[in-house]
Design a protein around this motif. Structure first.
Motif, mmCIF file in Angstrom:
data_model
loop_
_atom_site.group_PDB
_atom_site.id
_atom_site.type_symbol
_atom_site.label_atom_id
_atom_site.label_comp_id
_atom_site.label_asym_id
_atom_site.label_seq_id
_atom_site.Cartn_x
_atom_site.Cartn_y
_atom_site.Cartn_z
ATOM 1 N N SER A 283 0.821 -1.212 0.000
ATOM 2 C CA SER A 283 0.000 0.000 0.000
ATOM 3 C C SER A 283 0.856 1.264 0.000
ATOM 4 C CB SER A 283 -0.943 0.006 1.207
ATOM 5 O OG SER A 283 -0.222 0.095 2.424
ATOM 6 N N TYR A 284 2.144 1.136 0.363
ATOM 7 C CA TYR A 284 3.037 2.296 0.383
ATOM 8 C C TYR A 284 3.861 2.435 -0.899
ATOM 9 C CZ TYR A 284 2.076 2.706 5.386
ATOM 10 O OH TYR A 284 1.458 2.859 6.603
ATOM 11 N N VAL A 285 3.682 1.522 -1.843
ATOM 12 C CA VAL A 285 4.544 1.520 -3.026
ATOM 13 C C VAL A 285 4.228 2.666 -3.978
ATOM 14 C CG1 VAL A 285 5.186 0.232 -5.092
ATOM 15 C CG2 VAL A 285 5.055 -0.935 -2.887
ATOM 16 N N HIS A 286 2.967 2.872 -4.311
ATOM 17 C CA HIS A 286 2.620 3.946 -5.244
ATOM 18 C C HIS A 286 3.052 5.298 -4.682
ATOM 19 C CE1 HIS A 286 0.424 5.937 -8.468
ATOM 20 N NE2 HIS A 286 -0.026 6.787 -7.564
ATOM 21 N N PRO A 287 3.731 6.143 -5.479
ATOM 22 C CA PRO A 287 3.979 6.077 -6.916
ATOM 23 C C PRO A 287 5.371 5.574 -7.291
ATOM 24 C CG PRO A 287 4.370 8.296 -6.181
ATOM 25 C CD PRO A 287 4.076 7.482 -4.952
ATOM 26 N N ASP A 288 5.869 4.559 -6.650
ATOM 27 C CA ASP A 288 7.167 3.982 -6.991
ATOM 28 C C ASP A 288 7.004 3.121 -8.248
ATOM 29 O OD1 ASP A 288 9.477 2.137 -6.956
ATOM 30 O OD2 ASP A 288 9.860 2.984 -4.973
ATOM 31 N N PRO A 289 7.904 3.228 -9.235
ATOM 32 C CA PRO A 289 7.775 2.412 -10.456
ATOM 33 C C PRO A 289 7.853 0.912 -10.205
ATOM 34 C CG PRO A 289 9.899 3.550 -10.403
ATOM 35 C CD PRO A 289 9.051 4.162 -9.318
ATOM 36 N N LEU A 290 8.286 0.525 -9.014
ATOM 37 C CA LEU A 290 8.267 -0.890 -8.637
ATOM 38 C C LEU A 290 6.884 -1.500 -8.836
ATOM 39 C CD1 LEU A 290 9.262 -3.473 -7.185
ATOM 40 C CD2 LEU A 290 8.946 -2.264 -5.005
ATOM 41 N N GLU A 291 5.841 -0.696 -8.702
ATOM 42 C CA GLU A 291 4.472 -1.215 -8.813
ATOM 43 C C GLU A 291 4.223 -1.893 -10.155
ATOM 44 O OE1 GLU A 291 1.614 2.431 -9.950
ATOM 45 O OE2 GLU A 291 2.946 2.899 -8.277
ATOM 46 N N HIS A 292 4.966 -1.502 -11.191
ATOM 47 C CA HIS A 292 4.799 -2.121 -12.506
ATOM 48 C C HIS A 292 5.150 -3.611 -12.503
ATOM 49 C CE1 HIS A 292 3.804 1.404 -14.777
ATOM 50 N NE2 HIS A 292 4.954 2.016 -14.575
ATOM 51 N N LEU A 293 6.027 -4.022 -11.597
ATOM 52 C CA LEU A 293 6.571 -5.378 -11.665
ATOM 53 C C LEU A 293 5.656 -6.446 -11.091
ATOM 54 C CD1 LEU A 293 10.352 -4.903 -10.839
ATOM 55 C CD2 LEU A 293 9.102 -4.493 -12.956
ATOM 56 N N TYR A 294 4.673 -6.046 -10.308
ATOM 57 C CA TYR A 294 3.849 -7.027 -9.618
ATOM 58 C C TYR A 294 3.003 -7.877 -10.556
ATOM 59 C CZ TYR A 294 5.159 -4.456 -5.385
ATOM 60 O OH TYR A 294 5.859 -3.849 -4.372
ATOM 61 N N LYS A 295 2.756 -7.395 -11.750
ATOM 62 C CA LYS A 295 1.915 -8.167 -12.675
ATOM 63 C C LYS A 295 2.670 -9.302 -13.366
ATOM 64 C CE LYS A 295 2.513 -5.091 -16.703
ATOM 65 N NZ LYS A 295 1.797 -4.228 -17.670
ATOM 66 N N TYR A 296 3.995 -9.310 -13.233
ATOM 67 C CA TYR A 296 4.791 -10.345 -13.883
ATOM 68 C C TYR A 296 5.096 -11.472 -12.893
ATOM 69 C CZ TYR A 296 5.429 -6.620 -17.301
ATOM 70 O OH TYR A 296 5.206 -5.618 -18.214
ATOM 71 N N LYS A 297 4.414 -12.561 -13.031
ATOM 72 C CA LYS A 297 4.573 -13.685 -12.100
ATOM 73 C C LYS A 297 5.803 -14.527 -12.410
ATOM 74 C CE LYS A 297 0.808 -12.307 -10.215
ATOM 75 N NZ LYS A 297 0.919 -11.484 -8.998
#
Length: 276
Positions: A26-40
């Motif tokens: 919940s603290y990640v946004h707006p870190d670009p790390l959030e993009h990676l969660y969709k890649y399993k």
């Protein structure tokens, strides 16, 4: 302006509490790390990760926008895209891309470098691990060799660690790939979190100086190594785990660096000059 500001010894229990508090997506946004969660699949995540990390400088909204563009180009499986897409098509798809000093030609070159690594090693992970020696205390030597092959002719994306740069984006990438908790997705083998180096920029440098983790003034690789060594006093097996929590202060709304100092400090007598 410059003023005299106290530095403090950090309470170990307070730093651990801070990590536990912020070890939450919940603290990640707006870190670009959030993009990676969709890649399993790590094969996709490691490629998406290096593209995202290499573009992670400048205004955060621009970073999120431009990284999303590149991830859209690569589709659902960056691994399959890199493996199966001809070089001329990669160059064509990247044409017109621009992020600060990064051009379409340079980002295309990064993708082609990744393609070369996949051909030679099978994965970015295998490439990096091949450069690690048993005598290495940290990832620095391997990082230099990895940057030379992945970062060939991409000076605005992959810096050269051998020149003393803190290499914040490469160390951030390694944090994402090697560590695994509620924030960092992990997935790489052959590297322990104990070998990681803290991702250092001017923001983390200021925080670390005020907390007494470094005596240095220049945010370079020497400072990054000194901060990492200081953090090992709190967790020698995973010193970089505190990076995400510490850097939320001064970035996220309502979290100032003054708040951080109040939460972590036990007052000491040492005073240093700091820019505030």
């Amino acid at each position: 302006m410059r003023s005299r500001q106290k530095t403090f010894r950090v309470k170990p229990s307070a730093l651990e509490t801070l990590y536990c508090t912020f070890n939450n997506k919940s603290y990640v946004h707006p870190d670009p790390l959030e993009h990676l969660y969709k890649y399993k699949d790590i094969k996709d995540r490691e490629i998406a990760g290096i593209v995202v990390a290499s573009l992670a400088y400048g205004r955060v909204q621009s970073i999120l926008k431009k990284t999303a563009i590149m991830l859209d180009i690569m589709g659902d499986s960056p691994y399959e895209f890199i493996r199966s897409t001809p070089a001329e098509y990669i160059c064509s798809m990247c044409k017109g891309f621009k992020h600060r000093l990064v051009t379409g030609a340079e980002i295309a070159k990064l993708l082609l470098n990744i393609q070369k690594v996949l051909t030679l090693y099978g994965s970015l992970n295998a490439c990096f691990v091949s450069y690690i020696s048993k005598s290495d205390e940290n990832v620095l030597n391997a990082l230099c060799k990895f940057a030379n092959i992945v970062g060939e002719q991409t000076p605005h994306l992959i810096p050269d660690p051998s020149r003393g740069s803190a290499c914040k984006r490469l160390n951030l990438y390694l944090r994402w790939m090697v560590r695994q908790d509620n924030v960092d997705p992990g997935g790489w083998y052959g590297i322990t979190p104990a070998m990681l180096i803290v991702p250092l920029d001017v923001h983390m440098a200021r925080i670390s100086y005020l907390l007494g983790f470094t005596k240095r003034k220049t945010p370079d690789m020497a400072m990054a190594l000194e901060i990492t060594q200081s953090l090992k006093a709190f967790d020698k097996s995973d010193p970089v785990k505190y990076d995400f929590a510490l850097t939320r202060y001064g970035i996220q709304k309502g979290l100032s660096i003054k708040n951080l100092l109040r939460e972590l400090k036990t007052e000491g007598s040492l005073q240093r000059e700091a820019i505030i």
